[in-house]
Design an enzyme around this catalytic site. Sequence first.
Site, PDB file in Angstrom:
ATOM      1  CE  LYS A 168       7.300   7.892 -11.091  1.00 54.23           C
ATOM      2  NZ  LYS A 168       7.004   8.311  -9.689  1.00 54.23           N
TER       3      LYS A 168
ATOM      4  CG  ASP B 122       7.605   4.277  -6.463  1.00 50.36           C
ATOM      5  OD1 ASP B 122       8.762   3.751  -5.658  1.00 50.36           O
ATOM      6  OD2 ASP B 122       6.968   5.065  -6.374  1.00 50.36           O
TER       7      ASP B 122
ATOM      8  CE  LYS C 206       5.472   4.323  -3.425  1.00 51.49           C
ATOM      9  NZ  LYS C 206       5.464   5.790  -2.997  1.00 51.49           N
TER      10      LYS C 206
ATOM     11  CG  ASP D  59       5.038   5.356  -9.869  1.00 57.14           C
ATOM     12  OD1 ASP D  59       4.381   6.301 -10.128  1.00 57.14           O
ATOM     13  OD2 ASP D  59       5.981   5.229  -9.250  1.00 57.14           O
TER      14      ASP D  59
ATOM     15  CG  ASP E  23       8.561   6.704  -2.154  1.00 58.32           C
ATOM     16  OD1 ASP E  23       8.447   6.066  -3.253  1.00 58.32           O
ATOM     17  OD2 ASP E  23       7.809   6.501  -1.344  1.00 58.32           O
TER      18      ASP E  23
ATOM     19  CD  GLU F  78       9.826   6.577  -7.887  1.00 57.99           C
ATOM     20  OE1 GLU F  78       9.872   7.118  -6.515  1.00 57.99           O
ATOM     21  OE2 GLU F  78       8.980   6.389  -8.468  1.00 57.99           O
TER      22      GLU F  78
ATOM     23  NE  ARG G 269      10.600  14.410  -6.489  1.00 56.79           N
ATOM     24  CZ  ARG G 269      10.044  14.787  -5.662  1.00 56.79           C
ATOM     25  NH1 ARG G 269      10.410  15.789  -4.950  1.00 56.79           N
ATOM     26  NH2 ARG G 269       8.859  14.338  -5.291  1.00 56.79           N
TER      27      ARG G 269
HETATM   28  N1  BES Z   1       4.687   7.135  -7.251  1.00 53.94           N
HETATM   29  C1  BES Z   1       4.870   8.034  -5.910  1.00 53.94           C
HETATM   30  C2  BES Z   1       3.706   9.123  -5.991  1.00 53.94           C
HETATM   31  C3  BES Z   1       2.273   8.518  -6.041  1.00 53.94           C
HETATM   32  C4  BES Z   1       1.698   8.244  -4.808  1.00 53.94           C
HETATM   33  C5  BES Z   1       1.536   8.489  -7.241  1.00 53.94           C
HETATM   34  C6  BES Z   1       0.346   7.780  -4.736  1.00 53.94           C
HETATM   35  C7  BES Z   1       0.184   7.676  -7.125  1.00 53.94           C
HETATM   36  C8  BES Z   1      -0.384   7.346  -5.720  1.00 53.94           C
HETATM   37  C9  BES Z   1       6.156   8.719  -6.114  1.00 53.94           C
HETATM   38  O1  BES Z   1       7.470   8.018  -6.578  1.00 53.94           O
HETATM   39  C10 BES Z   1       6.389   8.856  -4.680  1.00 53.94           C
HETATM   40  O2  BES Z   1       6.437   8.011  -4.095  1.00 53.94           O
HETATM   41  N2  BES Z   1       6.215  10.355  -4.386  1.00 53.94           N
HETATM   42  C11 BES Z   1       6.648  10.584  -2.760  1.00 53.94           C
HETATM   43  C12 BES Z   1       7.522  11.737  -3.005  1.00 53.94           C
HETATM   44  C13 BES Z   1       8.131  12.159  -1.604  1.00 53.94           C
HETATM   45  C14 BES Z   1       9.026  10.844  -0.991  1.00 53.94           C
HETATM   46  C15 BES Z   1       8.753  13.273  -1.628  1.00 53.94           C
HETATM   47  C16 BES Z   1       5.380  10.831  -2.221  1.00 53.94           C
HETATM   48  O3  BES Z   1       4.608  11.507  -3.022  1.00 53.94           O
HETATM   49  O4  BES Z   1       4.909  10.677  -0.962  1.00 53.94           O
HETATM   50 ZN    ZN Z   2       6.924   6.854  -7.899  1.00 48.15          ZN
HETATM   51 MN    MN Z   3       8.179   6.939  -5.142  1.00 52.03          MN
END
Ligand code: BES
Ligand code: ZN
Ligand code: MN
Length: 530
Positions: free
Chosen positions: A297, A302, A309, A320, A379, A381, A383
Amino acid sequence: MNSVTLALPSELHEIDSECVLWLCAPADINAAISTLPVSSQVFVKQVLDDEAFTGAEGQSVLLHRPVGLAAKRWLIFGVGDLKHDIALSFDHHSANHGTRQLFVEAFKRALSSHSSTITLVLPYHFSQPSVNSEQVFAGKNKKKTTEEMLISQLLRAFYFGCYQFKGYKSSPHLSSKEEPALTISAPPTQPLLTCLKYENSLANGMQLARDLSHMPANICTPMYLAEQATRLASNFSAITSEIINQSALEALSMNAYLAVNRASAFPASMPVIHYSGRRDGNNEDDKNAHPVVLIGKGVTFDSGGVSLKRGSDMHHMIYDMAGAACVLGVISAAAELGLNINIIGILATAENSIGGNAYRPGDIITTHSKQTVEIISTDAEGRMLICDALSYSEQFSPQSIIDIATLTGAAITALGHKCSSVMSNSRPLEQALIKAGEESQDPVWPFPIWPEYQEAIASSHADMANAGKNSPGMITAGCFLSRFSQGFPWAHLDVAGTAFKHGTANSATGRPIPLLLTYLQHLASSRKSS
Ligand code: BES
Ligand code: ZN
Ligand code: MN
Protein backbone atom coordinates in the site's frame (compact mmCIF):
# COMPACT_ATOMS: atom_id res chain seq x y z
CA MET A 1 25.40 3.42 4.69
CA ASN A 2 28.63 2.24 6.25
CA SER A 3 28.95 -1.45 6.34
CA VAL A 4 30.25 -3.36 9.29
CA THR A 5 33.43 -5.40 8.95
CA LEU A 6 34.86 -8.38 10.81
CA ALA A 7 38.49 -8.51 11.87
CA LEU A 8 40.34 -10.47 14.47
CA PRO A 9 42.96 -8.31 16.16
CA SER A 10 46.11 -10.09 17.25
CA GLU A 11 46.09 -8.39 20.64
CA LEU A 12 43.43 -6.30 22.35
CA HIS A 13 45.86 -3.59 23.35
CA GLU A 14 46.76 -3.04 19.70
CA ILE A 15 43.25 -2.05 18.65
CA ASP A 16 43.53 1.61 17.76
CA SER A 17 39.89 2.55 17.23
CA GLU A 18 38.56 5.70 18.79
CA CYS A 19 36.42 3.50 20.97
CA VAL A 20 36.61 -0.12 21.97
CA LEU A 21 33.25 -1.44 23.08
CA TRP A 22 34.11 -4.34 25.33
CA LEU A 23 31.21 -6.60 26.22
CA CYS A 24 31.67 -8.38 29.55
CA ALA A 25 29.63 -11.08 31.24
CA PRO A 26 29.93 -11.61 35.03
CA ALA A 27 31.22 -15.18 34.74
CA ASP A 28 33.92 -14.20 32.26
CA ILE A 29 35.20 -11.01 33.69
CA ASN A 30 38.46 -12.27 35.16
CA ALA A 31 39.25 -14.39 32.14
CA ALA A 32 38.55 -11.36 29.95
CA ILE A 33 40.87 -9.11 31.94
CA SER A 34 43.62 -11.71 31.68
CA THR A 35 43.62 -11.22 27.90
CA LEU A 36 44.94 -7.66 28.41
CA PRO A 37 48.66 -6.98 28.72
CA VAL A 38 49.85 -7.50 32.27
CA SER A 39 50.72 -3.83 32.61
CA SER A 40 47.07 -2.81 32.06
CA GLN A 41 45.45 -5.55 34.09
CA VAL A 42 45.99 -4.02 37.52
CA PHE A 43 44.68 -0.67 36.38
CA VAL A 44 41.56 -2.04 34.70
CA LYS A 45 40.80 -4.31 37.66
CA GLN A 46 41.15 -1.36 40.01
CA VAL A 47 38.77 0.84 38.03
CA LEU A 48 36.19 -1.92 37.75
CA ASP A 49 36.42 -2.53 41.50
CA ASP A 50 36.07 1.17 42.26
CA GLU A 51 33.02 1.40 40.04
CA ALA A 52 31.55 -1.82 41.48
CA PHE A 53 31.35 -3.20 37.95
CA THR A 54 30.23 -6.81 37.96
CA GLY A 55 29.25 -7.26 34.32
CA ALA A 56 25.55 -7.06 35.16
CA GLU A 57 23.22 -6.06 32.32
CA GLY A 58 23.55 -2.42 31.34
CA GLN A 59 26.41 -1.50 33.69
CA SER A 60 29.19 0.45 32.01
CA VAL A 61 32.52 2.11 32.69
CA LEU A 62 34.29 4.44 30.27
CA LEU A 63 38.08 4.63 30.35
CA HIS A 64 39.89 7.53 28.64
CA ARG A 65 43.26 6.82 27.10
CA PRO A 66 43.85 3.80 29.33
CA VAL A 67 47.54 3.17 29.99
CA GLY A 68 49.04 0.44 27.86
CA LEU A 69 46.10 0.26 25.45
CA ALA A 70 46.17 1.88 22.01
CA ALA A 71 42.50 2.86 21.73
CA LYS A 72 41.42 6.34 22.78
CA ARG A 73 38.49 5.06 24.80
CA TRP A 74 37.41 1.78 26.29
CA LEU A 75 33.74 1.40 27.04
CA ILE A 76 33.33 -1.67 29.22
CA PHE A 77 29.73 -2.78 29.03
CA GLY A 78 28.02 -5.44 31.15
CA VAL A 79 25.81 -7.91 29.31
CA GLY A 80 24.80 -10.23 32.16
CA ASP A 81 24.38 -13.92 31.55
CA LEU A 82 24.23 -13.57 27.81
CA LYS A 83 25.10 -17.07 26.83
CA HIS A 84 21.79 -18.36 28.05
CA ASP A 85 19.76 -15.76 26.14
CA ILE A 86 21.60 -16.17 22.88
CA ALA A 87 21.47 -19.93 23.04
CA LEU A 88 17.69 -19.71 23.30
CA SER A 89 16.49 -20.42 19.82
CA PHE A 90 14.92 -17.78 17.64
CA ASP A 91 11.95 -20.11 17.66
CA HIS A 92 10.11 -18.00 20.14
CA HIS A 93 9.71 -14.56 18.75
CA SER A 94 10.38 -12.59 21.89
CA ALA A 95 13.15 -14.75 23.35
CA ASN A 96 15.86 -12.31 22.40
CA HIS A 97 13.95 -9.11 22.82
CA GLY A 98 15.82 -8.09 25.98
CA THR A 99 19.16 -8.92 24.45
CA ARG A 100 18.51 -6.71 21.43
CA GLN A 101 17.53 -3.80 23.66
CA LEU A 102 20.64 -4.30 25.73
CA PHE A 103 22.85 -4.16 22.64
CA VAL A 104 21.09 -1.04 21.40
CA GLU A 105 21.90 0.54 24.75
CA ALA A 106 25.57 -0.51 24.44
CA PHE A 107 25.86 1.05 20.97
CA LYS A 108 24.08 4.22 22.02
CA ARG A 109 26.55 4.68 24.82
CA ALA A 110 29.49 4.08 22.50
CA LEU A 111 28.03 6.55 19.99
CA SER A 112 27.58 9.22 22.61
CA SER A 113 31.39 9.29 22.96
CA HIS A 114 31.45 10.77 19.41
CA SER A 115 33.89 8.17 18.17
CA SER A 116 34.02 7.75 14.42
CA THR A 117 35.49 4.25 14.63
CA ILE A 118 34.25 1.60 17.04
CA THR A 119 35.66 -1.86 17.56
CA LEU A 120 33.39 -4.26 19.33
CA VAL A 121 35.00 -6.99 21.40
CA LEU A 122 32.72 -9.98 21.99
CA PRO A 123 32.27 -11.38 25.49
CA TYR A 124 35.22 -13.61 26.38
CA HIS A 125 33.16 -16.77 26.29
CA PHE A 126 32.14 -16.21 22.69
CA SER A 127 35.69 -15.94 21.46
CA GLN A 128 36.41 -19.49 22.64
CA PRO A 129 36.54 -22.19 19.95
CA SER A 130 34.21 -24.50 21.90
CA VAL A 131 31.36 -21.98 21.56
CA ASN A 132 31.89 -21.43 17.89
CA SER A 133 30.94 -24.97 17.12
CA GLU A 134 27.85 -25.06 19.35
CA GLN A 135 24.78 -25.48 17.20
CA VAL A 136 21.47 -23.99 18.10
CA PHE A 137 18.17 -24.21 16.34
CA ALA A 138 17.63 -21.19 14.11
CA GLY A 139 14.44 -21.84 12.24
CA LYS A 140 13.47 -24.11 9.38
CA ASN A 141 16.01 -26.93 9.00
CA LYS A 142 18.82 -24.65 9.93
CA LYS A 143 21.42 -24.61 12.59
CA LYS A 144 23.52 -21.66 13.50
CA THR A 145 26.37 -21.35 15.91
CA THR A 146 25.76 -19.21 18.95
CA GLU A 147 28.41 -16.91 17.54
CA GLU A 148 26.40 -16.37 14.35
CA MET A 149 23.31 -15.69 16.43
CA LEU A 150 25.23 -13.19 18.51
CA ILE A 151 26.63 -11.42 15.44
CA SER A 152 23.15 -11.13 13.85
CA GLN A 153 21.68 -9.82 17.04
CA LEU A 154 24.46 -7.25 17.44
CA LEU A 155 24.17 -6.06 13.85
CA ARG A 156 20.43 -5.65 14.11
CA ALA A 157 20.87 -3.68 17.28
CA PHE A 158 23.50 -1.50 15.64
CA TYR A 159 21.55 -0.77 12.47
CA PHE A 160 18.15 -0.67 14.05
CA GLY A 161 18.98 1.25 17.20
CA CYS A 162 21.33 3.71 15.61
CA TYR A 163 19.17 4.67 12.64
CA GLN A 164 18.35 8.35 12.31
CA PHE A 165 16.35 10.00 9.57
CA LYS A 166 18.49 12.82 8.20
CA GLY A 167 15.59 15.23 7.97
CA TYR A 168 15.50 18.69 6.44
CA LYS A 169 16.89 21.05 9.07
CA SER A 170 18.67 23.95 7.40
CA SER A 171 21.63 24.19 9.76
CA PRO A 172 23.89 21.18 9.29
CA HIS A 173 25.03 20.86 12.92
CA LEU A 174 21.43 20.27 13.97
CA SER A 175 21.04 17.41 11.58
CA SER A 176 22.24 13.95 12.42
CA LYS A 177 25.86 12.87 12.68
CA GLU A 178 27.61 10.46 10.38
CA GLU A 179 27.28 6.83 11.34
CA PRO A 180 30.57 5.49 12.77
CA ALA A 181 32.49 2.65 11.16
CA LEU A 182 32.03 -0.51 13.20
CA THR A 183 34.46 -3.41 13.29
CA ILE A 184 33.55 -6.54 15.16
CA SER A 185 36.46 -8.49 16.52
CA ALA A 186 35.55 -11.89 15.20
CA PRO A 187 37.27 -14.16 12.70
CA PRO A 188 36.07 -13.49 9.13
CA THR A 189 35.03 -17.12 8.60
CA GLN A 190 32.62 -18.06 5.81
CA PRO A 191 29.56 -18.54 8.04
CA LEU A 192 30.13 -15.22 9.77
CA LEU A 193 30.73 -13.40 6.49
CA THR A 194 27.48 -14.88 5.13
CA CYS A 195 25.70 -13.72 8.22
CA LEU A 196 27.26 -10.25 7.88
CA LYS A 197 26.24 -9.99 4.23
CA TYR A 198 22.67 -10.92 5.07
CA GLU A 199 22.47 -8.39 7.88
CA ASN A 200 24.04 -5.62 5.78
CA SER A 201 21.57 -6.21 2.94
CA LEU A 202 18.66 -6.36 5.33
CA ALA A 203 19.81 -3.12 6.94
CA ASN A 204 20.18 -1.38 3.58
CA GLY A 205 16.67 -2.42 2.59
CA MET A 206 15.26 -1.32 5.91
CA GLN A 207 17.05 2.00 5.75
CA LEU A 208 15.61 2.66 2.31
CA ALA A 209 12.10 1.84 3.55
CA ARG A 210 12.46 3.91 6.70
CA ASP A 211 13.82 6.94 4.84
CA LEU A 212 11.00 6.82 2.29
CA SER A 213 8.41 6.43 5.04
CA HIS A 214 9.71 9.49 6.86
CA MET A 215 9.64 11.68 3.77
CA PRO A 216 6.66 14.01 3.77
CA ALA A 217 3.94 13.78 1.15
CA ASN A 218 5.09 16.92 -0.69
CA ILE A 219 8.41 15.20 -1.41
CA CYS A 220 7.49 11.51 -1.45
CA THR A 221 4.72 11.73 -4.06
CA PRO A 222 3.44 8.79 -6.15
CA MET A 223 5.91 9.88 -8.88
CA TYR A 224 8.72 9.80 -6.37
CA LEU A 225 7.88 6.21 -5.45
CA ALA A 226 7.77 5.35 -9.16
CA GLU A 227 11.26 6.85 -9.52
CA GLN A 228 12.44 4.59 -6.70
CA ALA A 229 11.25 1.58 -8.70
CA THR A 230 13.15 2.84 -11.74
CA ARG A 231 16.22 3.44 -9.60
CA LEU A 232 16.17 -0.15 -8.30
CA ALA A 233 16.03 -1.36 -11.87
CA SER A 234 19.08 0.68 -12.78
CA ASN A 235 20.99 -0.50 -9.68
CA PHE A 236 20.45 -4.24 -10.18
CA SER A 237 20.71 -6.16 -13.43
CA ALA A 238 18.18 -8.75 -12.18
CA ILE A 239 15.55 -6.02 -11.73
CA THR A 240 13.35 -4.38 -14.34
CA SER A 241 10.49 -2.00 -13.70
CA GLU A 242 7.49 -0.74 -15.59
CA ILE A 243 5.24 2.13 -14.60
CA ILE A 244 1.63 1.51 -15.56
CA ASN A 245 0.31 4.99 -16.21
CA GLN A 246 -3.15 6.46 -15.78
CA SER A 247 -4.41 5.75 -19.28
CA ALA A 248 -3.13 2.17 -19.13
CA LEU A 249 -4.87 1.73 -15.78
CA GLU A 250 -8.05 3.06 -17.37
CA ALA A 251 -7.71 0.64 -20.26
CA LEU A 252 -7.37 -2.19 -17.72
CA SER A 253 -10.55 -1.01 -15.92
CA MET A 254 -8.69 -0.65 -12.64
CA ASN A 255 -11.59 1.50 -11.47
CA ALA A 256 -11.28 0.91 -7.73
CA TYR A 257 -7.57 1.69 -7.94
CA LEU A 258 -8.23 4.85 -9.97
CA ALA A 259 -11.04 6.05 -7.69
CA VAL A 260 -8.70 6.65 -4.77
CA ASN A 261 -6.39 8.99 -6.67
CA ARG A 262 -9.12 10.87 -8.53
CA ALA A 263 -9.01 14.08 -6.49
CA SER A 264 -5.23 14.10 -6.33
CA ALA A 265 -3.22 16.74 -8.19
CA PHE A 266 -0.89 13.91 -9.30
CA PRO A 267 -1.69 11.45 -12.07
CA ALA A 268 -2.44 7.85 -11.11
CA SER A 269 0.24 5.24 -11.73
CA MET A 270 1.17 1.74 -10.64
CA PRO A 271 4.86 0.83 -10.56
CA VAL A 272 5.59 -2.88 -11.07
CA ILE A 273 9.04 -4.25 -10.20
CA HIS A 274 10.33 -7.58 -11.54
CA TYR A 275 13.19 -9.32 -9.78
CA SER A 276 14.30 -12.40 -11.74
CA GLY A 277 16.73 -14.17 -9.49
CA ARG A 278 15.70 -17.75 -10.23
CA ARG A 279 18.67 -19.51 -11.78
CA ASP A 280 17.16 -22.80 -12.95
CA GLY A 281 13.96 -21.27 -14.20
CA ASN A 282 13.79 -23.31 -17.43
CA ASN A 283 12.79 -26.45 -15.60
CA GLU A 284 9.07 -27.04 -16.22
CA ASP A 285 8.46 -28.60 -12.80
CA ASP A 286 10.20 -25.76 -11.07
CA LYS A 287 7.57 -24.54 -8.66
CA ASN A 288 9.88 -21.78 -7.54
CA ALA A 289 9.96 -20.29 -11.01
CA HIS A 290 6.50 -18.94 -10.17
CA PRO A 291 7.01 -15.54 -8.62
CA VAL A 292 6.06 -14.34 -5.20
CA VAL A 293 3.99 -11.20 -5.71
CA LEU A 294 4.36 -8.50 -3.07
CA ILE A 295 1.80 -5.69 -3.12
CA GLY A 296 2.54 -2.66 -0.95
CA LYS A 297 0.00 0.00 0.00
CA GLY A 298 1.53 3.25 -1.16
CA VAL A 299 -0.84 6.02 -0.12
CA THR A 300 1.55 8.96 0.03
CA PHE A 301 -1.01 10.91 2.03
CA ASP A 302 -4.32 9.69 3.41
CA SER A 303 -6.58 12.64 4.19
CA GLY A 304 -9.52 10.23 4.32
CA GLY A 305 -10.97 11.90 1.23
CA VAL A 306 -14.60 13.08 1.50
CA SER A 307 -14.81 10.95 4.67
CA LEU A 308 -12.20 13.37 5.99
CA LYS A 309 -9.99 12.36 8.93
CA ARG A 310 -9.81 14.33 12.17
CA GLY A 311 -7.20 17.06 11.94
CA SER A 312 -5.10 16.28 14.98
CA ASP A 313 -3.82 12.92 13.72
CA MET A 314 -3.82 13.63 10.04
CA HIS A 315 -0.12 14.45 9.63
CA HIS A 316 0.74 10.85 10.57
CA MET A 317 -0.78 9.78 7.29
CA ILE A 318 2.46 10.53 5.44
CA TYR A 319 3.39 7.03 6.64
CA ASP A 320 0.52 5.43 4.76
CA MET A 321 2.93 4.35 2.02
CA ALA A 322 5.03 2.23 4.39
CA GLY A 323 3.80 -0.97 2.70
CA ALA A 324 5.13 0.21 -0.67
CA ALA A 325 8.39 1.31 0.97
CA CYS A 326 8.67 -2.19 2.46
CA VAL A 327 8.25 -3.78 -0.97
CA LEU A 328 11.04 -1.57 -2.39
CA GLY A 329 13.26 -2.37 0.60
CA VAL A 330 12.75 -6.11 0.59
CA ILE A 331 13.28 -6.43 -3.16
CA SER A 332 16.46 -4.41 -2.97
CA ALA A 333 17.72 -6.64 -0.14
CA ALA A 334 16.77 -9.80 -2.08
CA ALA A 335 18.61 -8.48 -5.14
CA GLU A 336 21.66 -7.55 -3.10
CA LEU A 337 21.75 -11.10 -1.75
CA GLY A 338 21.02 -12.55 -5.20
CA LEU A 339 18.23 -14.74 -3.80
CA ASN A 340 17.44 -17.64 -6.10
CA ILE A 341 13.78 -16.75 -6.59
CA ASN A 342 11.50 -14.57 -8.71
CA ILE A 343 9.63 -11.68 -7.14
CA ILE A 344 7.15 -9.18 -8.52
CA GLY A 345 6.60 -6.04 -6.49
CA ILE A 346 3.56 -3.84 -7.05
CA LEU A 347 3.49 -0.39 -5.54
CA ALA A 348 -0.19 0.45 -5.08
CA THR A 349 0.31 4.20 -5.01
CA ALA A 350 -2.13 7.09 -4.76
CA GLU A 351 -2.83 10.24 -2.82
CA ASN A 352 -6.22 10.11 -1.09
CA SER A 353 -7.30 13.75 -1.50
CA ILE A 354 -10.47 15.80 -1.51
CA GLY A 355 -11.97 17.83 -4.35
CA GLY A 356 -14.88 18.04 -6.75
CA ASN A 357 -13.57 15.05 -8.62
CA ALA A 358 -13.23 12.85 -5.53
CA TYR A 359 -15.00 9.51 -5.15
CA ARG A 360 -17.78 9.68 -2.58
CA PRO A 361 -19.56 7.57 0.00
CA GLY A 362 -22.48 5.90 -1.79
CA ASP A 363 -20.65 5.55 -5.11
CA ILE A 364 -20.74 2.09 -6.65
CA ILE A 365 -17.57 1.12 -8.47
CA THR A 366 -16.93 -1.81 -10.80
CA THR A 367 -13.52 -3.21 -9.90
CA HIS A 368 -10.93 -4.77 -12.23
CA SER A 369 -12.34 -8.19 -11.22
CA LYS A 370 -15.84 -7.02 -12.32
CA GLN A 371 -17.18 -7.31 -8.78
CA THR A 372 -18.99 -4.15 -7.67
CA VAL A 373 -18.24 -2.24 -4.49
CA GLU A 374 -20.40 0.28 -2.65
CA ILE A 375 -18.29 2.95 -1.01
CA ILE A 376 -19.24 3.37 2.66
CA SER A 377 -16.12 5.33 3.54
CA THR A 378 -13.59 6.94 1.23
CA ASP A 379 -11.17 6.53 4.13
CA ALA A 380 -11.18 2.77 3.49
CA GLU A 381 -9.02 3.54 0.44
CA GLY A 382 -6.19 1.05 0.90
CA ARG A 383 -8.41 -1.94 0.12
CA MET A 384 -9.68 -0.17 -3.04
CA LEU A 385 -6.12 0.04 -4.37
CA ILE A 386 -5.11 -3.43 -3.24
CA CYS A 387 -8.22 -5.27 -4.51
CA ASP A 388 -7.45 -4.24 -8.09
CA ALA A 389 -3.74 -4.94 -7.66
CA LEU A 390 -4.67 -8.44 -6.40
CA SER A 391 -6.82 -9.40 -9.35
CA TYR A 392 -4.27 -7.80 -11.69
CA SER A 393 -1.61 -10.14 -10.20
CA GLU A 394 -3.37 -13.32 -11.26
CA GLN A 395 -1.72 -13.12 -14.73
CA PHE A 396 1.70 -13.86 -13.15
CA SER A 397 0.51 -17.31 -11.89
CA PRO A 398 2.19 -16.56 -8.57
CA GLN A 399 3.17 -19.20 -6.03
CA SER A 400 1.94 -16.73 -3.42
CA ILE A 401 0.70 -13.18 -3.16
CA ILE A 402 1.32 -11.13 -0.06
CA ASP A 403 -0.06 -7.65 0.42
CA ILE A 404 1.48 -5.35 3.00
CA ALA A 405 -0.64 -2.44 4.13
CA THR A 406 -1.11 0.11 6.90
CA LEU A 407 -4.73 -0.78 6.43
CA THR A 408 -6.69 -0.21 9.63
CA GLY A 409 -6.51 1.67 12.90
CA ALA A 410 -8.22 -1.46 14.27
CA ALA A 411 -4.95 -3.37 13.79
CA ILE A 412 -3.36 -1.08 16.39
CA THR A 413 -6.32 -1.60 18.72
CA ALA A 414 -6.01 -5.37 18.36
CA LEU A 415 -2.25 -5.87 18.57
CA GLY A 416 -0.63 -2.58 19.52
CA HIS A 417 2.79 -1.99 18.04
CA LYS A 418 4.25 -5.41 18.85
CA CYS A 419 3.19 -7.54 15.93
CA SER A 420 1.48 -7.36 12.56
CA SER A 421 -1.63 -9.35 11.76
CA VAL A 422 -1.85 -11.98 9.05
CA MET A 423 -5.03 -13.11 7.31
CA SER A 424 -4.76 -15.75 4.62
CA ASN A 425 -6.69 -18.18 2.46
CA SER A 426 -3.84 -20.70 2.69
CA ARG A 427 -2.86 -22.45 5.91
CA PRO A 428 0.65 -23.39 4.64
CA LEU A 429 1.35 -19.80 3.58
CA GLU A 430 0.06 -18.46 6.89
CA GLN A 431 2.24 -20.93 8.80
CA ALA A 432 5.28 -20.07 6.68
CA LEU A 433 4.82 -16.37 7.46
CA ILE A 434 4.32 -16.99 11.18
CA LYS A 435 7.50 -19.08 11.23
CA ALA A 436 9.47 -16.46 9.29
CA GLY A 437 8.19 -13.82 11.68
CA GLU A 438 9.35 -15.75 14.73
CA GLU A 439 12.71 -16.48 13.24
CA SER A 440 13.35 -12.90 12.19
CA GLN A 441 11.91 -11.48 15.40
CA ASP A 442 9.37 -9.58 13.36
CA PRO A 443 6.28 -11.47 14.47
CA VAL A 444 2.80 -11.74 12.94
CA TRP A 445 -0.34 -13.17 14.49
CA PRO A 446 -3.20 -14.83 12.57
CA PHE A 447 -6.82 -13.68 12.42
CA PRO A 448 -9.85 -15.41 10.87
CA ILE A 449 -11.66 -14.44 7.68
CA TRP A 450 -14.52 -16.90 8.16
CA PRO A 451 -17.88 -16.59 6.32
CA GLU A 452 -19.40 -15.37 9.62
CA TYR A 453 -17.21 -12.30 9.36
CA GLN A 454 -17.86 -11.80 5.66
CA GLU A 455 -21.46 -10.82 6.43
CA ALA A 456 -20.27 -7.43 7.69
CA ILE A 457 -19.66 -6.14 4.16
CA ALA A 458 -23.01 -7.10 2.62
CA SER A 459 -24.42 -4.30 0.46
CA SER A 460 -27.98 -3.74 -0.78
CA HIS A 461 -27.11 -2.68 -4.31
CA ALA A 462 -23.57 -3.87 -4.92
CA ASP A 463 -21.66 -7.13 -4.48
CA MET A 464 -20.08 -5.77 -1.33
CA ALA A 465 -19.46 -2.66 0.73
CA ASN A 466 -15.95 -1.32 1.29
CA ALA A 467 -16.44 -1.08 5.08
CA GLY A 468 -18.59 -2.72 7.74
CA LYS A 469 -20.77 -1.27 10.46
CA ASN A 470 -19.90 -2.16 14.06
CA SER A 471 -17.65 -4.91 12.78
CA PRO A 472 -14.08 -5.76 13.79
CA GLY A 473 -12.35 -3.44 11.37
CA MET A 474 -9.12 -5.32 10.76
CA ILE A 475 -10.90 -8.61 10.04
CA THR A 476 -13.50 -6.87 7.87
CA ALA A 477 -10.73 -5.41 5.74
CA GLY A 478 -9.16 -8.87 5.40
CA CYS A 479 -12.55 -10.30 4.40
CA PHE A 480 -12.91 -7.64 1.72
CA LEU A 481 -9.49 -8.42 0.22
CA SER A 482 -10.08 -12.18 0.33
CA ARG A 483 -12.77 -11.76 -2.33
CA PHE A 484 -10.17 -10.62 -4.85
CA SER A 485 -7.61 -13.33 -4.25
CA GLN A 486 -9.47 -16.57 -4.71
CA GLY A 487 -7.44 -18.42 -7.29
CA PHE A 488 -4.07 -18.42 -5.50
CA PRO A 489 -2.43 -18.61 -2.07
CA TRP A 490 -2.73 -15.14 -0.62
CA ALA A 491 -1.89 -13.47 2.68
CA HIS A 492 -2.59 -9.99 3.91
CA LEU A 493 -0.34 -8.31 6.48
CA ASP A 494 -1.89 -5.37 8.30
CA VAL A 495 1.12 -3.38 9.46
CA ALA A 496 -0.64 -0.22 10.73
CA GLY A 497 0.80 -0.84 14.20
CA THR A 498 4.24 -2.13 13.23
CA ALA A 499 5.46 -0.17 10.20
CA PHE A 500 5.58 3.03 12.19
CA LYS A 501 4.97 4.27 15.67
CA HIS A 502 4.35 7.96 15.76
CA GLY A 503 5.44 10.13 18.63
CA THR A 504 9.14 9.39 18.23
CA ALA A 505 11.62 11.11 15.95
CA ASN A 506 12.42 7.92 14.07
CA SER A 507 8.91 6.55 13.77
CA ALA A 508 9.30 4.26 10.77
CA THR A 509 10.54 0.79 11.66
CA GLY A 510 11.17 -0.90 8.31
CA ARG A 511 8.90 -3.75 9.41
CA PRO A 512 7.90 -6.26 8.10
CA ILE A 513 11.06 -6.44 5.93
CA PRO A 514 12.87 -8.84 8.32
CA LEU A 515 9.92 -11.24 8.14
CA LEU A 516 9.56 -11.06 4.35
CA LEU A 517 13.26 -11.43 3.65
CA THR A 518 13.37 -14.54 5.84
CA TYR A 519 10.28 -15.93 4.10
CA LEU A 520 11.86 -15.33 0.67
CA GLN A 521 15.16 -16.80 1.78
CA HIS A 522 13.39 -19.96 2.96
CA LEU A 523 11.76 -20.31 -0.46
CA ALA A 524 15.00 -19.62 -2.29
CA SER A 525 16.89 -22.24 -0.31
CA SER A 526 14.21 -24.93 -0.38
CA ARG A 527 14.79 -27.60 -2.98
CA LYS A 528 13.05 -26.98 -6.28
CA SER A 529 9.62 -28.49 -6.92
CA SER A 530 9.47 -30.01 -3.45
N1 BES B 1 -4.39 4.43 6.68
C1 BES B 1 -5.56 4.22 7.47
C2 BES B 1 -5.31 3.25 8.63
C3 BES B 1 -4.39 3.75 9.70
C4 BES B 1 -4.88 4.49 10.77
C5 BES B 1 -3.05 3.42 9.69
C6 BES B 1 -4.02 4.92 11.77
C7 BES B 1 -2.20 3.84 10.68
C8 BES B 1 -2.68 4.59 11.73
C9 BES B 1 -6.67 3.61 6.60
O1 BES B 1 -6.70 4.06 5.29
C10 BES B 1 -7.98 3.99 7.21
O2 BES B 1 -8.27 5.15 7.23
N2 BES B 1 -8.71 3.00 7.71
C11 BES B 1 -9.97 3.23 8.31
C12 BES B 1 -10.93 2.18 7.78
C13 BES B 1 -12.37 2.46 8.13
C14 BES B 1 -12.84 3.70 7.42
C15 BES B 1 -13.20 1.26 7.72
C16 BES B 1 -9.81 3.13 9.80
O3 BES B 1 -8.99 2.31 10.27
O4 BES B 1 -10.45 3.88 10.51
ZN1 ZN C 1 -4.92 4.69 4.53
MN1 MN D 1 -7.84 5.81 5.07
